[in-house]
Design an enzyme around this catalytic site. Structure first.
Site, mmCIF file in Angstrom:
data_model
loop_
_atom_site.group_PDB
_atom_site.id
_atom_site.type_symbol
_atom_site.label_atom_id
_atom_site.label_comp_id
_atom_site.label_asym_id
_atom_site.label_seq_id
_atom_site.Cartn_x
_atom_site.Cartn_y
_atom_site.Cartn_z
ATOM 1 N NE ARG A 1 -2.604 -4.019 -0.003
ATOM 2 C CZ ARG A 1 -2.621 -2.990 -0.868
ATOM 3 N NH1 ARG A 1 -1.494 -2.427 -1.236
ATOM 4 N NH2 ARG A 1 -3.762 -2.556 -1.355
ATOM 5 C CD GLU B 1 -1.665 5.472 -0.709
ATOM 6 O OE1 GLU B 1 -1.942 5.712 -1.885
ATOM 7 O OE2 GLU B 1 -1.299 4.349 -0.312
ATOM 8 C CB THR C 1 1.210 -4.282 -11.242
ATOM 9 O OG1 THR C 1 1.567 -5.354 -10.368
ATOM 10 C CG2 THR C 1 2.235 -3.164 -11.113
ATOM 11 N NE ARG D 1 -6.094 0.837 1.234
ATOM 12 C CZ ARG D 1 -5.398 0.455 0.180
ATOM 13 N NH1 ARG D 1 -5.317 -0.820 -0.128
ATOM 14 N NH2 ARG D 1 -4.785 1.349 -0.576
ATOM 15 C CB SER E 1 1.036 -4.753 -2.425
ATOM 16 O OG SER E 1 0.511 -3.592 -3.049
ATOM 17 C CD GLU F 1 -3.601 -9.220 -4.618
ATOM 18 O OE1 GLU F 1 -4.744 -9.208 -4.134
ATOM 19 O OE2 GLU F 1 -3.286 -8.531 -5.623
ATOM 20 C CG ASP G 1 -6.012 -18.390 -12.345
ATOM 21 O OD1 ASP G 1 -7.113 -18.970 -12.282
ATOM 22 O OD2 ASP G 1 -5.802 -17.403 -13.059
ATOM 23 C CG HIS H 1 -9.696 0.745 -2.086
ATOM 24 N ND1 HIS H 1 -10.305 1.982 -1.971
ATOM 25 C CD2 HIS H 1 -8.367 0.989 -2.186
ATOM 26 C CE1 HIS H 1 -9.370 2.922 -2.014
ATOM 27 N NE2 HIS H 1 -8.197 2.345 -2.129
ATOM 28 C CG HIS I 1 -8.032 -2.976 -3.273
ATOM 29 N ND1 HIS I 1 -7.983 -2.525 -4.570
ATOM 30 C CD2 HIS I 1 -6.927 -2.466 -2.656
ATOM 31 C CE1 HIS I 1 -6.901 -1.776 -4.746
ATOM 32 N NE2 HIS I 1 -6.228 -1.742 -3.613
ATOM 33 C CB SER J 1 2.738 -10.337 -16.918
ATOM 34 O OG SER J 1 1.337 -10.110 -17.032
ATOM 35 C CB ALA K 1 -1.105 -0.143 -8.403
ATOM 36 C CD GLN K 2 -6.742 4.795 -9.091
ATOM 37 O OE1 GLN K 2 -7.029 5.377 -8.050
ATOM 38 N NE2 GLN K 2 -7.648 4.513 -10.006
ATOM 39 N N GLY K 3 -2.266 4.579 -6.207
ATOM 40 C CA GLY K 3 -1.660 5.347 -5.122
ATOM 41 C C GLY K 3 -0.154 5.431 -5.185
#
Length: 538
Positions: free
Chosen positions: A384, A126, A56, A288, A389, A373, A221, A242, A349, A26, A59-61
């Site tokens: 990445r 970024e 998701t 990164r 993503s 992902e 999973d 990260h 990350h 989800s 996810a900040q950026g």
């Protein structure tokens, strides 16, 4: 030895639920794919926790897509290929950079509200991006805003049924065709869900490591169940750490977005010295993997457990407006982003590898697709590029639905498939102890820096846990551990095989990149071991 299924079953003894499309997960991939597919199919979306709980959400950026006049898909392509360190699929990247902007417009159409400045979409920059192309929402809560908007759409759509708190144990296959999935209900009973198509959107693998920015649900999973089903799994050795997760007593490893450095923050060691100029010309905005290893080097040299992130030279008003979530979270632990240097260190990350797919999300198993992902589309290569993503999930989610619309029916004959395995009693050791031991093994021996000796130690320790597959598993935490063990072995085996350093994979005994020998992917298939295939990056 890892069996094809975690449980014994006979389909004739299980209740059957029929649907057109099964979506597992989800996050943005699962929600968006379910919405797209529901236009002309019945969709069952299965999530082991809730619609609002996924990678998701945290996810900040933001989301990377070309929207500015001074930017172009060519620039975005160049940046992505450069970060991917020679292992991207140039064709897959072309698809991403050209179709990503339309995906952003879809999000807006579906109710996502991105930040606006001067009447235009606000953009930030970024690490390893040459232009400002990162759209964000509520400053630093982009993922939450996307999941909020898409969840509303899913809940209101009459063609989508949502199963919260259900666990997909395994994919059911026959003659390399995915027929559906074995699902455990909240009360512990099991059903067989049969579908015309199954889409894995189950997220990443951060919980393989003791320190991670990922939520508890990120237990790999999807990769594990696809591997057991016989799908090709690719590039699992590439785990992105990260560089800047909060490292403070009593606080979780909360992500401090790369956008903070994009807006001008410095990295300092515990002596107060800026150090990134010694490691890369882009300094704090280097890729990164470089930043994360630089931080570890500084921590070792200064005998510290963290470095500092410093944005105190920027205006407090800008910091609070741009990073409200990070500011408020730090304040809960007595840290003021506007006046204090914030202690940070690397944490697991993002998983670059996963279920190998083509340009339409198709796996090597018929009727089984992967998105987000959990997939390996070829976009991310060995490392990445930040914020790619979320775009990838939209672009390939739409492409998967295009393929599903062209699938012929797979019939409705009664299935007589069954499976049994030599199983004994329930696991003897507590799963929580097993899980913690696995996470510690992965951090110590298969983390940011690896070598033959540490990887062999990891394989030895992980192999001692293999008897779990001969136990009778009945609980979600037991299934999750089996999946974590399976995926950890794939990570470590791939890392041992790849005798070079590239992107997020760093071997201390092979510190240089070897394009002649290793510009290729490592592919795992159950009962067939590992094979290698050359990259089509240019």
């Amino acid at each position: 030895m890892i069996p094809q299924y975690l449980i014994d079953f006979d389909l004739q003894d299980l209740p059957v639920v029929e649907t057109d499309v099964i979506v597992i997960g989800s996050g943005i991939a699962g929600l968006y794919t379910a919405i797209e597919a529901s236009a002309d199919h019945s969709v069952l979306l299965i999530t082991k926790k809730s619609l609002m709980e996924s990678n998701t959400r945290y996810a900040q950026g933001g989301i990377a897509a070309v929207t500015a006049e001074d930017d172009s898909p060519a620039y975005h392509r160049h940046d992505t290929l450069l970060a991917g360190a020679g292992l991207c699929s140039s064709t897959a990247v072309d698809v991403l950079v050209h179709e990503g902007p339309a995906g952003v417009q879809d999000l807006i159409r579906l109710g996502t509200t991105f930040d606006i400045e001067n009447g235009e979409l606000a953009l930030t920059k970024e690490g390893a991006h040459s232009h400002r192309r990162i759209l964000h929402a509520n400053g630093d809560a982009t993922g939450y805003e996307i999941v909020r908007a898409l969840s509303i759409q899913v809940e209101q759509h009459h063609n989508v049924t949502v199963w919260d708190d259900h666990f997909v144990i395994d994919l059911v296959t026959e003659e390399n065709v995915c027929l559906g999935a074995l699902v455990q209900m909240p009360d512990g009973s099991r059903v067989f869900v049969r579908g015309q198509a199954t889409v894995l959107c189950s997220g990443g693998a951060g919980q393989l490591y003791r320190y991670t920015t990922n939520p508890e649900v990120a237990t790999a999973d999807g990769v594990a169940m696809a591997y057991r089903a016989g799908a090709e799994i690719r590039d699992m050795e590439f785990i992105q750490f990260h560089p800047t997760a909060l490292s403070y007593p009593g606080a979780p490893r909360f992500l401090i977005s790369e956008a903070v450095r994009g807006e001008g923050a410095y990295l300092r060691n515990i002596k107060g010295e800026r150090f990134m100029e010694r490691y890369h010309e882009l300094q704090e905005l280097a890729p990164r993997d470089i930043v994360a290893r630089a931080i570890v080097s500084e921590m070792e040299e200064t005998r510290a457990t963290f470095v500092y992130l410093d944005i105190t030279h920027e205006s407090p008003e800008m910091v609070k407006r741009r990073f409200p979530t990070i500011y408020e979270t730090c304040m809960r632990y007595g840290l003021d982003l506007t006046t204090d240097w914030i202690p940070v260190s690397p944490a697991a990350h993002y998983m670059m590898g996963g279920v190998k797919t083509d340009l339409y999300g198709k796996s090597s198993i018929s009727r089984l697709f992967a998105c987000g992902e959990v997939s390996s589309t070829g976009v991310h290569g060995a490392n990445r590029l930040a914020s790619n993503s979320l775009s990838e999930a939209l672009v390939y989610g739409r492409r998967i639905v295009e393929q599903i619309r062209n699938l012929p029916g797979n019939g409705s004959d009664e299935l007589q498939l069954s499976f049994s395995w030599e199983r004994k009693e329930s696991p003897s050791q507590a799963i929580v102890e097993r899980r913690l031991k696995l996470q510690k093994v992965m951090v110590r021996y298969a983390g940011l820096r690896r070598s033959k000796d540490t990887l062999l130690r990891a394989i030895d320790d992980l192999n001692r846990q293999l008897p779990i597959f001969h136990s009778v598993l009945t609980k979600r935490e037991e299934y999750e551990f089996a999946n974590m063990l399976t995926s950890s072995l794939l990570v470590v085996q791939g890392a041992l095989r790849r005798e070079e350093s590239r992107g997020a994979h760093y071997r201390e005994d092979f510190p240089l990149r070897d394009n002649e020998g290793w510009r290729k992917h490592i592919v795992h298939v159950l009962d067939q071991g590992m094979t290698e295939e050359f990259s089509d990056d240019v």
